[in-house]
Scaffold this motif. Structure first.
Motif, short mmCIF file in Angstrom:
data_model
loop_
_atom_site.label_atom_id
_atom_site.label_comp_id
_atom_site.label_asym_id
_atom_site.label_seq_id
_atom_site.Cartn_x
_atom_site.Cartn_y
_atom_site.Cartn_z
N VAL A 1 0.58 -1.14 0.02
CA VAL A 1 -0.06 -0.13 -0.03
C VAL A 1 1.04 1.28 -0.12
CG1 VAL A 1 -2.03 1.39 1.20
CG2 VAL A 1 -1.76 -1.19 1.35
N SER A 2 0.66 2.36 -1.02
CA SER A 2 1.48 3.33 -0.83
C SER A 2 1.01 4.14 0.24
CB SER A 2 1.07 4.26 -2.00
OG SER A 2 -0.26 4.55 -1.88
N HIS A 3 2.06 4.90 0.93
CA HIS A 3 2.15 5.50 2.11
C HIS A 3 2.15 4.81 3.53
CE1 HIS A 3 1.61 8.99 -0.55
NE2 HIS A 3 0.48 8.72 -0.83
N ARG B 1 -3.37 1.76 4.85
CA ARG B 1 -4.55 2.02 4.27
C ARG B 1 -5.04 3.50 4.55
NH1 ARG B 1 -8.55 -3.29 3.67
NH2 ARG B 1 -6.84 -4.63 3.99
N TYR C 1 -3.55 5.81 2.24
CA TYR C 1 -3.77 5.40 1.04
C TYR C 1 -5.21 5.93 0.74
CZ TYR C 1 -4.80 2.33 -2.96
OH TYR C 1 -5.21 2.03 -4.18
N LYS D 1 -6.09 8.75 -2.29
CA LYS D 1 -7.25 8.44 -3.33
C LYS D 1 -8.40 9.52 -3.28
CE LYS D 1 -4.77 5.28 -5.24
NZ LYS D 1 -4.23 5.32 -6.54
N LYS E 1 -8.95 -2.62 -2.68
CA LYS E 1 -8.47 -1.59 -3.63
C LYS E 1 -9.12 -1.67 -5.10
CE LYS E 1 -3.41 -1.17 -2.96
NZ LYS E 1 -2.24 -1.84 -3.87
#
Length: 115
Positions: free
Chosen positions: A38-40, A43, A46, A50, A77
């Motif tokens: 997961v980026s950053h 969640r 994330y 987003k 996702k």
């Protein structure tokens, strides 16, 4: 006690401090397991990125529906991607998190029908 990976500011996670300590530990462990996917780092950040909303707003809503933080990452996702693609307003996504419980294909079909 382990530390949440990707953690930036305690204020981003204040709503989760209401949880009992064993539940909070379980949640941190689950989020840390997926930190490389997961980026950053987790969640919460994330979702905030987003949806373009502050992380503290995300945790305010997620604290009431913790299943979103514990459900399979790919399912989560994909459903989030569908909701963004079909231009569901970020606050509407956060206010009605139950949509994440459905299979991604069902979510997409419902969003197509609603469009």
């Amino acid at each position: 006690m382990s530390t949440l990976k990707g953690f930036r500011d305690i204020n981003d996670f204040v709503p989760l401090l209401r949880l009992q300590l064993p539940r909070l530990r379980k949640l941190v462990t689950a989020l840390n397991r997926e930190s490389n996917h997961v980026s950053h780092g987790n969640r919460v950040y994330y979702i905030a990125e987003k949806l373009q909303v502050p992380p503290c707003t995300v945790t305010k809503f997620l604290a009431k529906r913790l299943f979103v933080l514990e459900m399979p990452l790919e399912m989560f996702k994909t459903n989030l991607k569908h909701m963004i693609e079909y231009k569901v307003e970020p606050m509407n996504i956060l206010k009605d998190l139950w949509g994440f419980r459905y299979a991604p294909r069902a979510v997409e079909v419902r969003l197509k029908r609603a469009l």
